[in-house]
Motif scaffolding. Structure first.
Motif, short mmCIF file in Angstrom:
data_model
loop_
_atom_site.label_atom_id
_atom_site.label_comp_id
_atom_site.label_asym_id
_atom_site.label_seq_id
_atom_site.Cartn_x
_atom_site.Cartn_y
_atom_site.Cartn_z
N PRO A 143 -4.91 -33.45 -4.34
CA PRO A 143 -4.84 -31.99 -4.23
C PRO A 143 -6.05 -31.35 -3.57
O PRO A 143 -5.92 -30.40 -2.79
CB PRO A 143 -4.70 -31.54 -5.69
N GLU A 144 -7.25 -31.88 -3.85
CA GLU A 144 -8.48 -31.28 -3.31
C GLU A 144 -8.65 -31.49 -1.82
O GLU A 144 -9.53 -30.88 -1.20
CB GLU A 144 -9.71 -31.79 -4.07
N GLN B 27 2.31 -29.13 -7.69
CA GLN B 27 1.09 -29.00 -8.47
C GLN B 27 1.03 -27.62 -9.13
O GLN B 27 1.35 -26.61 -8.50
CB GLN B 27 -0.13 -29.17 -7.58
N LYS C 188 -4.46 -23.93 -9.87
CA LYS C 188 -5.79 -24.35 -10.29
C LYS C 188 -6.24 -23.51 -11.47
O LYS C 188 -5.93 -22.34 -11.57
CB LYS C 188 -6.79 -24.19 -9.14
N SER D 229 -9.73 -22.38 -13.42
CA SER D 229 -11.19 -22.35 -13.33
C SER D 229 -11.80 -22.52 -14.71
O SER D 229 -11.10 -22.62 -15.72
CB SER D 229 -11.64 -21.02 -12.72
N GLN E 226 -5.38 -18.72 -8.95
CA GLN E 226 -4.57 -18.62 -7.76
C GLN E 226 -3.12 -18.95 -8.08
O GLN E 226 -2.80 -19.46 -9.15
CB GLN E 226 -5.07 -19.54 -6.65
N ALA F 68 0.48 -20.98 -7.37
CA ALA F 68 0.86 -22.36 -7.03
C ALA F 68 1.84 -22.31 -5.87
O ALA F 68 2.58 -21.34 -5.70
CB ALA F 68 1.50 -23.03 -8.24
N ASN G 58 -1.81 -37.31 -10.12
CA ASN G 58 -1.45 -36.00 -9.59
C ASN G 58 0.03 -35.79 -9.29
O ASN G 58 0.56 -34.71 -9.57
CB ASN G 58 -2.25 -35.75 -8.29
#
Length: 316
Positions: free
Chosen positions: A146-147, A203, A206, A208, A215, A217, A288
């Motif tokens: 994902p990153e 996914q 995210k 935090s 955010q 998805a 993931n």
């Protein structure tokens, strides 16, 4: 009284049961079409289209039709004339499971519905960060995680499309250079149906520090989502077989990122592919991709030879 462990969010259909749901949906693809649509090392024939894809096409048609009817009812209620935005279908699943072929066949079938909708296919490969960025961030060995994606850019494209923007542009990825193609863009102009295909499209958002969601998805923009599933042993086998084909074809291209593997013997190719699989793709699958499976509206489970064994459809 029915036991609680018999309850599930999904309705399961074996292959024979699913095939019967085709009803009168016409066959609109030919053997010649399939030659153009199928990927490397995949078994795809008209029987698979008839048994699996045509019932799925019929189900998606019913969902898209219901969406159109709801759109018209809302316009009537709101006394507005807002243009309908694209109906978005998401397709997720592991590397080498056959998502790309699945998406292309689906695109072809949907485009041949009686209404002849305009269908665009958007793959998330174009939203990977360029290799220079991945190297700078130490992520080259996490490509596909994902990153490694510019999710903000993908969300922006989907937001524009779902807001009614007539034309959007998306980056293009080359599987030869294994990188984003500088200056090249895919133009997506007012599609009726948009298919978004990628390993991580289901996914969740995210989170935090402090568990604050920061955010959207990608899947928030989906009207219907699918997950292509298979046993890990089969996916690994398909990955290795594809690698063996590529070493004698695409890897020989002068601009190929993997040119150093061109023409190696099959035994060495197996060891190279296994190493890449174990270090990167297998880890990504279990950490993931696989955990997002049950976020899908429909799961297709492939058995041997890429043939779908059974289908699970989420209850509504």
């Amino acid at each position: 009284m029915e036991r609680k462990d018999n309850f599930t969010p999904y309705i399961k259909h074996d292959r024979a049961e699913w095939a019967e749901l085709r009803s009168s949906t016409p066959m609109t693809v030919t053997e010649e079409d399939l030659k153009e649509l199928k990927g490397l090392n995949e078994v795809l024939n008209l029987d698979e289209v008839e048994d699996i894809y045509l019932p799925l096409s019929r189900l998606l048609y019913l969902h898209a039709k219901a969406s159109r009817e709801l759109y018209e009812s809302r316009n009537e209620f709101l006394k507005s004339n807002v243009k309908k935005v694209p109906y978005v279908i998401g397709i997720a699943g592991s590397v080498a499971v056959g998502k790309s072929t699945f998406a292309r066949v689906l695109q072809t079938l949907i485009s041949r519905w009686p209404s002849s909708p305009k269908v665009e296919l958007l793959t998330t490969d174009g939203f990977l960060y360029p290799n220079a960025v991945l190297k700078d961030r130490g992520l080259m060995n996490k490509k596909g995680f994902p990153e490694s994606y510019n999710i903000g850019k993908l969300l922006h494209v989907l937001t524009e499309l779902k807001s009614g923007v007539q034309e959007v542009a998306a980056p293009v990825y080359s599987h030869i250079t294994y990188d984003i193609v500088p200056g090249e863009m895919q133009r997506i102009e007012s599609p009726d149906i948009l298919i978004v295909e990628g390993i991580n499209v289901l996914q969740p958002p995210k989170v935090s520090e402090g568990n604050q969601v920061n955010q959207l998805a990608v899947s928030d923009f989906f009207d219907f989502s699918l997950y292509v599933d298979a046993a890990e042993r089969n996916i690994f086998h398909w990955y290795v077989e594809r690698f063996k084909i590529l070493k004698d074809t695409a890897f020989r291209h002068k601009d190929s990122y993997f040119r150093k593997y061109a023409g190696v013997e099959d035994e060495e190719a197996f060891e190279i592919a296994k190493d890449i699989w174990d270090r990167i793709n297998k880890v990504n699958l279990y950490e993931n991709i696989l955990p997002t499976r049950y976020r899908a509206d429909l799961i297709l489970y492939k058995g041997d030879n890429h043939h779908v064994d059974h289908i699970m459809v989420r209850k509504i």
